[in-house]
Design an enzyme around this catalytic site. Structure first.
Site, PDB file in Angstrom:
ATOM      1  CD  GLU A 209      39.148  38.582  35.481  1.00 33.32           C
ATOM      2  OE1 GLU A 209      39.483  37.430  35.171  1.00 33.32           O
ATOM      3  OE2 GLU A 209      38.239  38.819  36.281  1.00 33.32           O
TER       4      GLU A 209
ATOM      5  CD  GLU B 158      34.160  39.690  34.845  1.00 26.62           C
ATOM      6  OE1 GLU B 158      34.402  38.644  35.509  1.00 26.62           O
ATOM      7  OE2 GLU B 158      34.637  39.913  33.733  1.00 26.62           O
TER       8      GLU B 158
END
Ligand code: GBH
Length: 495
Positions: free
Chosen positions: A171, A394
């Site tokens: 991320e 995720e």
């Protein structure tokens, strides 16, 4: 809308990979052991008011000492892979010198995983930059990208023969814009310019590391994990709302997808950020490095959003458009919207509207169909034409756990969340998306960044007093999914 997969038993393709994910700083603890020195998160935790209740990562889930027990737990849950990250501050405590003891920890962890038939899925960077490198300028400095590639090579020299999948960054959007633009995450800087400089150097670091690893190991499985949103205009017939959705999608998704997978930053976004000096960081040859071919794209998805050029109509579910931000509870009521919602270096006029959907304990809307649309879009526009496999790296939800008198946790809300999102993944697979696996966030309740230990995402409950792990109802259910390679029918539904 009901889909063929919305209630009955849903089987996944053969070989589908089932796993759970964690990150080094969130679970390891042992902050000052084995030669480890501060990362930016250790420093940030000492800033008064930065992290909920002054929590820090010194002990966390004590995974550094309990990794054997945790691997055994994953084995008992019938999982096929563990996605973990390595701590750069353990490997290179001063930012440059390799610390053997740090490497040894991950070597033991990897051996333990292999012994339990779990595929080690390694992430090199999940937000914990060595403080020593932040002092030299951090991600806004170009040098950090080169240091990152050196770290990747050191890791590969130690573990290259045993680790199945290497991903560079987790991320980068969060590292760049929560770290250097909104200041909600370490190192707590608040500047659109710094966030954008960080974004490019994170991309460059990804590219340099990927090309170095590829050279060392042509057969390696390499990739990156990005976090995505699905930006919907509140009024799709209003050009102003459509333009806001374009900008939101651009600064969240395309600013990372396009350089990696198409070799160019999106032209509209370059225009939007031209006044912030972004293009000055991009040197000749950078995009070629950044677009080094990858094999897998990791997809982190929590929610999408409805965006508009106008503040939400009074009387709507979220009149000021500020519900459910990352760490918003900590922020002043009069903070600008862009500081408390998803930060955007060009925040002007982006308003997030609540749709009245159910929300998790983070205040994030629960929107499983967004995951279907996201995966199909990635397949069609980005990964499919390049033969890149998709993995959900995720997905999960925070809910407050109610611990029963017998110690059990009957988290039907979290179970329903994962169930709905797995059905959404299957909808995407049925629509043609090449999704090969799913990692639940997270194995254990852990350090939830600026929200400290106050939010619980685990399939396994962590008692922070005793470090006792208790598998929640969601964890037991997930084990049955992994074992059967199928999601069982919802209670009361036809088989
Ligand atoms: C992940 O970040 C992290 O990789 C992981 O370490 C972390 O523990 C986990 O998620 C849970 O937070 O616009 O207000 O609706 C996820 C980060 C979550 C950032 C959603 C953007 C948008 C919230 N993203 N968020 S909002």
């Amino acid at each position: 809308a009901p889909t063929p997969n919305s209630a009955g038993r849903v089987a996944f393709p053969d070989g589908f990979l089932w796993g759970t994910a964690t990150a080094a700083f969130q679970v390891e603890g042992a902050g000052a052991e084995g030669g480890r020195q501060d990362s930016i998160w250790d420093t940030f935790c000492r800033v008064p008011g930065a992290v909920h209740a002054g929590d820090d990562g010194m002990v966390a889930c004590d995974h550094y000492h309990r990794y054997r027990e945790d691997v055994a737990l994953m084995k008992r849950l019938d999982l096929g892979s563990y996605r973990f990250s390595t701590s750069w501050a353990r490997i290179m405590p001063d930012g440059k010198t390799v610390n053997r003891e740090g490497l040894d920890f991950y070597s033991r962890l990897v051996d333990e995983l292999l012994g339990a038939d779990l595929l080690p899925w390694l992430t090199l960077y999940h937000w914990d930059l060595p403080q020593a490198l932040e002092e030299l300028g951090g991600w806004p400095s170009r040098d950090t990208a080169y240091r990152f590639a050196e770290y990747a090579v050191a890791m590969h020299e130690a573990l290259g023969d045993r680790v199945g999948v290497w991903t560079t960054l987790n991320e980068p959007w969060c590292s760049a814009f929560l770290g250097y633009t909104s200041g909600a995450h370490a190192p707590g800087k608040k500047s659109p310019e710094l966030g954008l400089a960080a974004a490019h150097h994170l991309m460059l670091g990804h590219g340099l590391a990927t090309s170095a690893l590829r050279e060392l190991d042509p057969a390696a499985t390499l990739g990156i994990t990005l976090n995505f949103t699905v930006s919907d205009p509140v009024d799709p017939t209003d050009p102003a709302d459509v333009d806001v959705a374009r900008r939101d999608d651009g600064m969240f998704n395309r600013i990372f997808l396009d350089p990696i997978l198409r070799g160019a930053y999106p032209a509209d976004i370059l225009d939007d950020v031209a006044h912030l000096g972004f293009a000055e960081h991009v040197r000749e040859g950078d995009l070629q490095i950044i677009s080094t071919p990858i094999d897998v794209l990791g997809v982190n998805y929590y929610n999408g959003g409805a965006v508009s050029a106008r503040p939400q109509h009074p009387g709507g579910a979220d009149p000021d458009g500020t519900a459910g931000p990352d760490g918003a509870r900590e922020q002043a009521d009069d903070a600008p919207v862009w500081e408390v919602r998803s930060p955007n270096p060009v925040p002007d006029g982006i308003h997030h509207h609540s749709r009245g959907l159910p929300t998790t304990d983070m205040g994030w809307e629960v929107q499983p169909e967004g995951l279907t649309r996201l995966l199909l879009r990635l397949q069609e526009d980005y990964t499919g034409p390049r033969g890149i496999q998709l993995f959900v790296t995720e997905n999960g939800a925070a809910y407050p756990d109610v611990v029963q008198a017998d110690g059990s946790v009957d988290d039907q809300d979290r179970l329903a969340f994962v169930d709905a999102h797995l059905r959404a993944v299957k909808d995407a697979i049925d629509g043609g998306a090449d999704v090969r696996g799913y990692f639940a966030w997270s194995l254990l309740d852990n350090f939830e960044w600026a929200l400290g230990y106050s939010k619980r995402f685990g399939l396994v409950h962590t008692d922070y007093e005793t470090q006792e792990r208790t598998v929640k109802a969601s964890g037991r259910w997930y084990a049955t999914v992994a074992a059967a390679n199928a999601v069982p029918a919802r209670p009361g539904a036809e088989e």
